[in-house]
Design a protein around this motif. Structure first.
Motif, PDB file in Angstrom:
ATOM      1  N   ILE A  32       0.859  -1.191   0.000  1.00  0.00           N
ATOM      2  CA  ILE A  32       0.000   0.000   0.000  1.00  0.00           C
ATOM      3  C   ILE A  32       0.891   1.236   0.000  1.00  0.00           C
ATOM      4  O   ILE A  32       1.695   1.421   0.920  1.00  0.00           O
ATOM      5  CB  ILE A  32      -0.944   0.025   1.220  1.00  0.00           C
ATOM      6  N   LEU A  33       0.773   2.052  -1.014  1.00  0.00           N
ATOM      7  CA  LEU A  33       1.530   3.299  -1.113  1.00  0.00           C
ATOM      8  C   LEU A  33       0.595   4.463  -0.815  1.00  0.00           C
ATOM      9  O   LEU A  33      -0.450   4.613  -1.461  1.00  0.00           O
ATOM     10  CB  LEU A  33       2.121   3.455  -2.519  1.00  0.00           C
ATOM     11  N   ILE A  34       0.965   5.274   0.162  1.00  0.00           N
ATOM     12  CA  ILE A  34       0.152   6.428   0.533  1.00  0.00           C
ATOM     13  C   ILE A  34       0.895   7.704   0.132  1.00  0.00           C
ATOM     14  O   ILE A  34       2.029   7.925   0.555  1.00  0.00           O
ATOM     15  CB  ILE A  34      -0.131   6.453   2.050  1.00  0.00           C
ATOM     16  N   ASP A  35       0.243   8.519  -0.675  1.00  0.00           N
ATOM     17  CA  ASP A  35       0.842   9.783  -1.118  1.00  0.00           C
ATOM     18  C   ASP A  35      -0.267  10.789  -1.374  1.00  0.00           C
ATOM     19  O   ASP A  35      -1.399  10.417  -1.703  1.00  0.00           O
ATOM     20  CB  ASP A  35       1.672   9.575  -2.388  1.00  0.00           C
ATOM     21  N   ARG A  36       0.067  12.069  -1.242  1.00  0.00           N
ATOM     22  CA  ARG A  36      -0.953  13.093  -1.452  1.00  0.00           C
ATOM     23  C   ARG A  36      -1.317  13.263  -2.931  1.00  0.00           C
ATOM     24  O   ARG A  36      -2.368  13.812  -3.255  1.00  0.00           O
ATOM     25  CB  ARG A  36      -0.502  14.437  -0.873  1.00  0.00           C
ATOM     26  N   THR A  37      -0.447  12.808  -3.838  1.00  0.00           N
ATOM     27  CA  THR A  37      -0.728  12.933  -5.263  1.00  0.00           C
ATOM     28  C   THR A  37      -0.780  11.551  -5.914  1.00  0.00           C
ATOM     29  O   THR A  37      -0.177  10.603  -5.411  1.00  0.00           O
ATOM     30  CB  THR A  37       0.341  13.783  -5.974  1.00  0.00           C
ATOM     31  N   PRO A  38      -1.465  11.426  -7.052  1.00  0.00           N
ATOM     32  CA  PRO A  38      -1.563  10.124  -7.720  1.00  0.00           C
ATOM     33  C   PRO A  38      -0.403   9.833  -8.650  1.00  0.00           C
ATOM     34  O   PRO A  38      -0.515   8.995  -9.537  1.00  0.00           O
ATOM     35  CB  PRO A  38      -2.876  10.249  -8.503  1.00  0.00           C
ATOM     36  N   PHE A  39       0.705  10.486  -8.453  1.00  0.00           N
ATOM     37  CA  PHE A  39       1.891  10.281  -9.287  1.00  0.00           C
ATOM     38  C   PHE A  39       3.135  10.606  -8.482  1.00  0.00           C
ATOM     39  O   PHE A  39       3.078  11.283  -7.453  1.00  0.00           O
ATOM     40  CB  PHE A  39       1.840  11.165 -10.544  1.00  0.00           C
ATOM     41  N   HIS A  40       4.283  10.091  -8.948  1.00  0.00           N
ATOM     42  CA  HIS A  40       5.580  10.416  -8.357  1.00  0.00           C
ATOM     43  C   HIS A  40       6.052  11.750  -8.908  1.00  0.00           C
ATOM     44  O   HIS A  40       6.010  11.993 -10.120  1.00  0.00           O
ATOM     45  CB  HIS A  40       6.579   9.316  -8.716  1.00  0.00           C
ATOM     46  N   SER A  41       6.474  12.634  -8.034  1.00  0.00           N
ATOM     47  CA  SER A  41       6.974  13.954  -8.432  1.00  0.00           C
ATOM     48  C   SER A  41       8.493  13.976  -8.321  1.00  0.00           C
ATOM     49  O   SER A  41       9.041  13.600  -7.288  1.00  0.00           O
ATOM     50  CB  SER A  41       6.385  15.046  -7.522  1.00  0.00           C
ATOM     51  N   MET A  42       9.164  14.412  -9.376  1.00  0.00           N
ATOM     52  CA  MET A  42      10.625  14.472  -9.390  1.00  0.00           C
ATOM     53  C   MET A  42      11.069  15.764  -8.706  1.00  0.00           C
ATOM     54  O   MET A  42      11.228  16.813  -9.331  1.00  0.00           O
ATOM     55  CB  MET A  42      11.136  14.397 -10.830  1.00  0.00           C
ATOM     56  N   LYS A  43      11.268  15.649  -7.407  1.00  0.00           N
ATOM     57  CA  LYS A  43      11.538  16.835  -6.593  1.00  0.00           C
ATOM     58  C   LYS A  43      12.799  17.581  -7.027  1.00  0.00           C
ATOM     59  O   LYS A  43      12.879  18.802  -6.888  1.00  0.00           O
ATOM     60  CB  LYS A  43      11.649  16.429  -5.122  1.00  0.00           C
ATOM     61  N   THR A  44      13.776  16.859  -7.549  1.00  0.00           N
ATOM     62  CA  THR A  44      15.016  17.518  -7.959  1.00  0.00           C
ATOM     63  C   THR A  44      14.790  18.501  -9.099  1.00  0.00           C
ATOM     64  O   THR A  44      15.665  19.322  -9.380  1.00  0.00           O
ATOM     65  CB  THR A  44      16.066  16.488  -8.404  1.00  0.00           C
ATOM     66  N   GLU A  45      13.613  18.434  -9.744  1.00  0.00           N
ATOM     67  CA  GLU A  45      13.310  19.333 -10.866  1.00  0.00           C
ATOM     68  C   GLU A  45      12.283  20.403 -10.519  1.00  0.00           C
ATOM     69  O   GLU A  45      11.846  21.150 -11.408  1.00  0.00           O
ATOM     70  CB  GLU A  45      12.817  18.510 -12.066  1.00  0.00           C
ATOM     71  N   PHE A  46      11.917  20.514  -9.255  1.00  0.00           N
ATOM     72  CA  PHE A  46      10.909  21.504  -8.878  1.00  0.00           C
ATOM     73  C   PHE A  46      11.391  22.928  -9.134  1.00  0.00           C
ATOM     74  O   PHE A  46      10.587  23.835  -9.357  1.00  0.00           O
ATOM     75  CB  PHE A  46      10.535  21.347  -7.403  1.00  0.00           C
ATOM     76  N   TYR A  47      12.702  23.150  -9.100  1.00  0.00           N
ATOM     77  CA  TYR A  47      13.234  24.490  -9.375  1.00  0.00           C
ATOM     78  C   TYR A  47      12.845  24.935 -10.783  1.00  0.00           C
ATOM     79  O   TYR A  47      12.548  26.111 -11.021  1.00  0.00           O
ATOM     80  CB  TYR A  47      14.762  24.512  -9.217  1.00  0.00           C
ATOM     81  N   ALA A  48      12.847  24.002 -11.746  1.00  0.00           N
ATOM     82  CA  ALA A  48      12.501  24.344 -13.129  1.00  0.00           C
ATOM     83  C   ALA A  48      11.008  24.590 -13.278  1.00  0.00           C
ATOM     84  O   ALA A  48      10.581  25.465 -14.055  1.00  0.00           O
ATOM     85  CB  ALA A  48      12.962  23.235 -14.069  1.00  0.00           C
ATOM     86  N   LEU A  49      10.197  23.835 -12.543  1.00  0.00           N
ATOM     87  CA  LEU A  49       8.758  24.083 -12.537  1.00  0.00           C
ATOM     88  C   LEU A  49       8.466  25.465 -11.980  1.00  0.00           C
ATOM     89  O   LEU A  49       7.678  26.228 -12.552  1.00  0.00           O
ATOM     90  CB  LEU A  49       8.061  23.006 -11.703  1.00  0.00           C
ATOM     91  N   ALA A  50       9.109  25.814 -10.872  1.00  0.00           N
ATOM     92  CA  ALA A  50       8.883  27.124 -10.259  1.00  0.00           C
ATOM     93  C   ALA A  50       9.352  28.265 -11.147  1.00  0.00           C
ATOM     94  O   ALA A  50       8.756  29.341 -11.172  1.00  0.00           O
ATOM     95  CB  ALA A  50       9.597  27.191  -8.904  1.00  0.00           C
ATOM     96  N   ALA A  51      10.426  28.040 -11.902  1.00  0.00           N
ATOM     97  CA  ALA A  51      10.968  29.079 -12.774  1.00  0.00           C
ATOM     98  C   ALA A  51      10.208  29.185 -14.086  1.00  0.00           C
ATOM     99  O   ALA A  51      10.375  30.169 -14.823  1.00  0.00           O
ATOM    100  CB  ALA A  51      12.447  28.805 -13.053  1.00  0.00           C
TER     101      ALA A  51
END
Length: 355
Positions: A32-51
């Motif tokens: 059982i995998l519990i996460d707030r979103t229905p997908f894996h988020s590549m956190k190392t790339e969040f800087y590019a999403l924010a920019a």
């Protein structure tokens, strides 16, 4: 059915799934995998999403599918170690036989007044979206302050420069030089890129207070239109609320098998775990490799080894926009276009293996 519960769909638990699926776990067990979103988020790339240089879709990877893998979306309210049960905000209760805590981290504000209220974050995909909206909406000539010149701050400042050439960008670094714990050649390369691209690196800074549109650095006040905080992390609240033994950063102390001391059924992976190296995606994945080996030995009734192999990291890769980068691998420094291509290749491989 016995239950292996994975808290958080980050890098550590994605590696656990990659190694266990499709048939490397007992037939009488459900994952059982519990996460707030229905997908894996590549956190190392969040800087590019924010920019604004990468879309939301580009930083997501679907979770794997399997008849004995259940994905539960929700916010975790409490981790009940005594009850061996996870309590969700919506009232769900999920029991476990084995548990892997990989819930990641949030920003740590070090007691700086106003930092929590008046800064933006890139610690979650949701926060990164909000940061993108705020930065996108700034008028031409606006000033953005990035507090913290670690890898996240460096990549955010450089990516934002490529995305918004009309902004004034100030990167606040507590150290006398960028990446001071690494070779000077690496520091000089990054600093030169910032100088050539009109990013103001404020060295030896100490942010003592944040107000709306104002940063206090030592005794100086600096007008800003938006501030992004990348100056430290701490485990998420449900992990902190466990009140377990922790290190100075609040990360949970574990034994050599990545278990809670005294509870061999609970493992901690990633940013929540106290280890002698800085948290990173690579570290979480290496931890996960060992956790899977321990789990499989336990399930087979085999004795665990007296000592576990030392985790050795390969180094790190960083980007300076889409064309330049820097790397520190096997005690060697790589800079420029080659380093950026290396990072792009690693990201492509990650998506290919996990997507």
């Amino acid at each position: 059915m016995k239950k292996l519960v994975l808290l958080g769909g980050g890098y550590g638990n994605m590696r656990v799934l990659l190694r266990l699926l499709p048939n490397n776990f007992p037939q009488d067990m459900e994952i059982i995998l519990i996460d707030r979103t229905p997908f894996h988020s590549m956190k190392t790339e969040f800087y590019a999403l924010a920019a604004g240089t990468e879309s939301d879709h580009e930083v997501r990877v679907p979770f794997p599918e399997h008849e004995r893998l259940k994905i539960v979306n929700g916010e975790i309210r409490e981790i009940g170690l005594e009850e061996k049960c996870i309590f969700l905000e919506d009232g769900q209760r999920i029991a476990y036989d084995d548990l892997v805590i990989g819930l990641g981290c949030i920003d740590k504000y070090h007691g700086v007044p106003g930092a929590d209220e008046f800064t933006y974050s890139i610690q979650t995909i949701g926060n990164s979206r909000k940061t993108y909206e705020a930065l996108l909406g700034l008028k031409s000539g606006a000033t953005v302050g990035v507090v913290g010149a670690g890898l996240s701050g460096i990549e955010l400042a450089s990516e934002l420069r490529e995305s918004r050439k009309d902004l004034q960008i100030k990167l606040f670094d507590r150290s006398p030089r960028i990446l001071r714990d690494f070779p000077e050649r690496l520091s000089n390369f990054v600093k030169k890129w910032f100088d050539n691209n009109n990013v103001d690196v404020v060295s030896n800074s100490n942010i003592t207070k944040v107000e709306p549109n104002l940063l206090h650095n030592h005794e100086e006040t600096i007008p800003v239109d938006a501030v992004v905080w990348t100056a430290g992390i701490q485990p998420v609240k449900p992990v902190r609320d466990l009140n377990l033994e922790s290190d100075s950063s609040g990360r949970v102390v574990i034994n050599q098998y990545h278990q809670l001391p005294g509870d061999e059924n609970v493992y901690v992976v990633g940013d929540c775990a106290a280890l002698p190296m800085a948290p990173s995606a690579q570290l979480a994945e290496e931890q996960a490799e060992q956790i899977v080996k321990v789990l499989r030995m336990k399930w087979k009734g085999e004795a665990l080894p007296e000592t576990m192999p030392e985790i050795k990291l390969k180094g790190f890769l960083g980007s300076l926009g889409k064309k330049q980068g820097f790397a520190y691998l096997a005690d060697r420094t790589v800079t420029g276009r080659i380093a950026r291509l290396m990072k792009s290749g690693v990201l492509w491989m990650y998506k290919w293996h996990n997507g």
